[in-house]
Design a protein around this motif. Structure first.
Motif, short mmCIF file in Angstrom:
data_model
loop_
_atom_site.label_atom_id
_atom_site.label_comp_id
_atom_site.label_asym_id
_atom_site.label_seq_id
_atom_site.Cartn_x
_atom_site.Cartn_y
_atom_site.Cartn_z
N VAL A 153 43.08 41.68 48.11
CA VAL A 153 43.92 40.72 48.82
C VAL A 153 45.19 40.52 47.99
N LEU A 154 46.33 40.84 48.59
CA LEU A 154 47.63 40.68 47.95
C LEU A 154 48.40 39.59 48.69
N THR A 155 48.87 38.61 47.96
CA THR A 155 49.53 37.48 48.62
C THR A 155 50.75 37.00 47.85
N ALA A 221 36.20 40.36 45.55
CA ALA A 221 37.54 40.79 45.91
C ALA A 221 38.44 40.81 44.68
N PHE A 222 39.45 41.65 44.73
CA PHE A 222 40.50 41.66 43.72
C PHE A 222 41.71 41.00 44.38
N ILE A 223 42.09 39.83 43.87
CA ILE A 223 43.12 39.01 44.53
C ILE A 223 44.33 38.89 43.62
N ILE A 224 45.50 39.20 44.16
CA ILE A 224 46.74 39.10 43.39
C ILE A 224 47.68 38.13 44.07
N LEU A 225 48.11 37.13 43.33
CA LEU A 225 49.15 36.21 43.79
C LEU A 225 50.44 36.56 43.07
N ASP A 226 51.40 37.07 43.81
CA ASP A 226 52.67 37.51 43.25
C ASP A 226 53.74 36.43 43.45
N GLU A 227 54.78 36.44 42.62
CA GLU A 227 55.88 35.46 42.71
C GLU A 227 55.34 34.03 42.65
N ALA A 228 54.38 33.81 41.78
CA ALA A 228 53.69 32.51 41.73
C ALA A 228 54.57 31.38 41.25
N GLN A 229 55.74 31.70 40.68
CA GLN A 229 56.65 30.62 40.26
C GLN A 229 57.14 29.83 41.47
N ASN A 230 57.02 30.40 42.66
CA ASN A 230 57.47 29.73 43.88
C ASN A 230 56.34 29.03 44.64
N THR A 231 55.22 28.83 43.97
CA THR A 231 54.17 27.99 44.54
C THR A 231 54.38 26.55 44.06
N THR A 232 53.99 25.61 44.88
CA THR A 232 53.95 24.22 44.42
C THR A 232 52.65 24.01 43.67
N MET A 245 32.48 34.38 44.11
CA MET A 245 31.70 35.08 43.09
C MET A 245 32.12 36.55 42.99
N ARG A 246 32.07 37.08 41.76
CA ARG A 246 32.35 38.49 41.46
C ARG A 246 33.76 38.89 41.92
N SER A 247 34.69 37.96 41.82
CA SER A 247 36.08 38.27 42.16
C SER A 247 36.94 38.33 40.90
N LYS A 248 38.03 39.04 41.01
CA LYS A 248 39.02 39.16 39.95
C LYS A 248 40.34 38.66 40.49
N VAL A 249 41.02 37.81 39.71
CA VAL A 249 42.27 37.20 40.18
C VAL A 249 43.38 37.45 39.15
N VAL A 250 44.53 37.93 39.64
CA VAL A 250 45.71 38.10 38.80
C VAL A 250 46.87 37.35 39.45
N ILE A 251 47.55 36.53 38.65
CA ILE A 251 48.67 35.72 39.14
C ILE A 251 49.91 36.12 38.35
N THR A 252 50.97 36.52 39.04
CA THR A 252 52.17 36.98 38.36
C THR A 252 53.36 36.11 38.74
N GLY A 253 54.32 36.01 37.84
CA GLY A 253 55.52 35.24 38.15
C GLY A 253 56.52 35.21 37.02
N ASP A 254 57.71 34.76 37.34
CA ASP A 254 58.80 34.65 36.38
C ASP A 254 59.33 33.22 36.45
N ILE A 255 59.04 32.43 35.45
CA ILE A 255 59.40 31.01 35.50
C ILE A 255 60.90 30.77 35.31
#
Length: 308
Positions: A153-155, A221-232, A245-255
């Motif tokens: 899941v890419l978001t 699931a492998f879940i990626i949240l991109d551009e996370a600096q723009n989340t509230t 359960m058994r998920s992997k999460v990566v959050i990326t961003g540029d503050i």
């Protein structure tokens, strides 16, 4: 000991780079060597063993030059890493995909990949061009191919999902599609187009706006949240509590590139402040030294840092 390698058959400026960018990069990798150019030659002085390694790097770069008629800074990085791996001097991490082999080009990139392997939640924070999103997508593809997850899941947040998007023609999906393009680009660079299409059609891979994550729980699931600096802060909390359960999460961003209204604090900034000491969560901070895009990207980042 002194080493001299002739560069007489090539364009010296193309080899050493704009403003000696490539030469400066080599000096960073070999700070104990004295390196300079003189009379269409590159010369180095220092320890014999290190000079032998340096010579291998220059010969690798010359081979690249004869193929491409120029050398970029990332060619220097790749050549140094290649020789050091060959000599067993650095730890490495390879991701094999149907279209390419992905390897880290900097120590922070290596740390990032290892962090993803070792932790359930990883934050990759840093400037554009450091490989945060691409490496995360590459790891997601690796996990899917190894059947360690059932889906990807890419978001991303659509920061203008209010009034400005409302004026655009089309459905909501069509309006937010441009926000998701970088995720599609990363996926298509790693897998054949027909494979990507099939994964999307069967929803094994989902590329969706962050708003669509509300109310879901994602397991295996492998879940990626991109551009996370723009989340509230509320959006970030909502996203993090979707983890199953058994998920992997990566959050990326540029503050340094937050597009939220000034009265709203970035969810990424808050998360970095309050989640650092939780076991299973790791933060990897990238710098301009990790930029692997066009060499001008690093100079642009430096210029804006000075301006700020």
């Amino acid at each position: 000991m002194k080493l001299e390698i002739s560069l007489k058959d090539i364009d010296l400026q193309k080899f050493v780079g704009y403003n000696d960018t490539n030469l400066k990069s080599l000096k960073k990798f070999y700070p104990n060597l004295k390196i300079w150019t003189e009379d269409l030659s590159i010369i180095a002085e220092g320890d014999e063993e290190e000079l032998q390694e340096f010579e291998m790097v220059i010969k690798t770069l010359l081979n690249s030059y004869h193929k491409l008629n120029k050398i970029e800074e990332w060619d220097v990085i790749e050549s140094v890493q290649k020789i050091k791996r060959k000599l067993g001097k650095i730890e490495t991490f390879e991701i094999i995909t149907p279209k390419r082999k992905v390897i880290p080009h900097t120590q922070n990139q290596l740390r990032y990949l290892k962090a993803i392997e070792d932790n359930d939640v990883v934050f990759g924070i840093g400037p554009a061009g450091t490989g945060k999103t691409f490496l995360a997508v590459a790891m997601a593809v690796k996990y899917l191919r190894e059947e360690r997850v059932e889906k990807i899941v890419l978001t991303r947040p659509a920061v203008e999902a209010g009034e400005s998007l409302g004026y655009l023609p089309g459905t909501y999906e069509e309006k937010i599609s441009p926000y998701l393009t970088p995720l599609y680009d990363a996926l298509f660079s790693l897998l054949p187009a027909e494979k990507v299409q099939k994964l999307l059609e069967t929803r094994v891979v989902e590329i969706i706006p962050l708003a669509y994550m509300r109310g879901r729980t994602l397991s295996e699931a492998f879940i990626i949240l991109d551009e996370a600096q723009n989340t509230t802060n509320i959006q970030m909390k909502m996203f993090l509590t979707r983890i199953g359960m058994r998920s992997k999460v990566v959050i990326t961003g540029d503050i340094t590139q937050i597009d939220l209204p000034k009265n709203k604090e970035s969810g990424l900034v808050v998360a970095r402040r309050i989640l650092r000491n939780i076991p299973g969560i790791e933060f990897v901070e990238f710098t301009k030294e990790d930029v692997v895009r066009h060499p001008l990207v690093k100079l642009i980042i430096e210029a804006y840092e000075k301006h700020s």
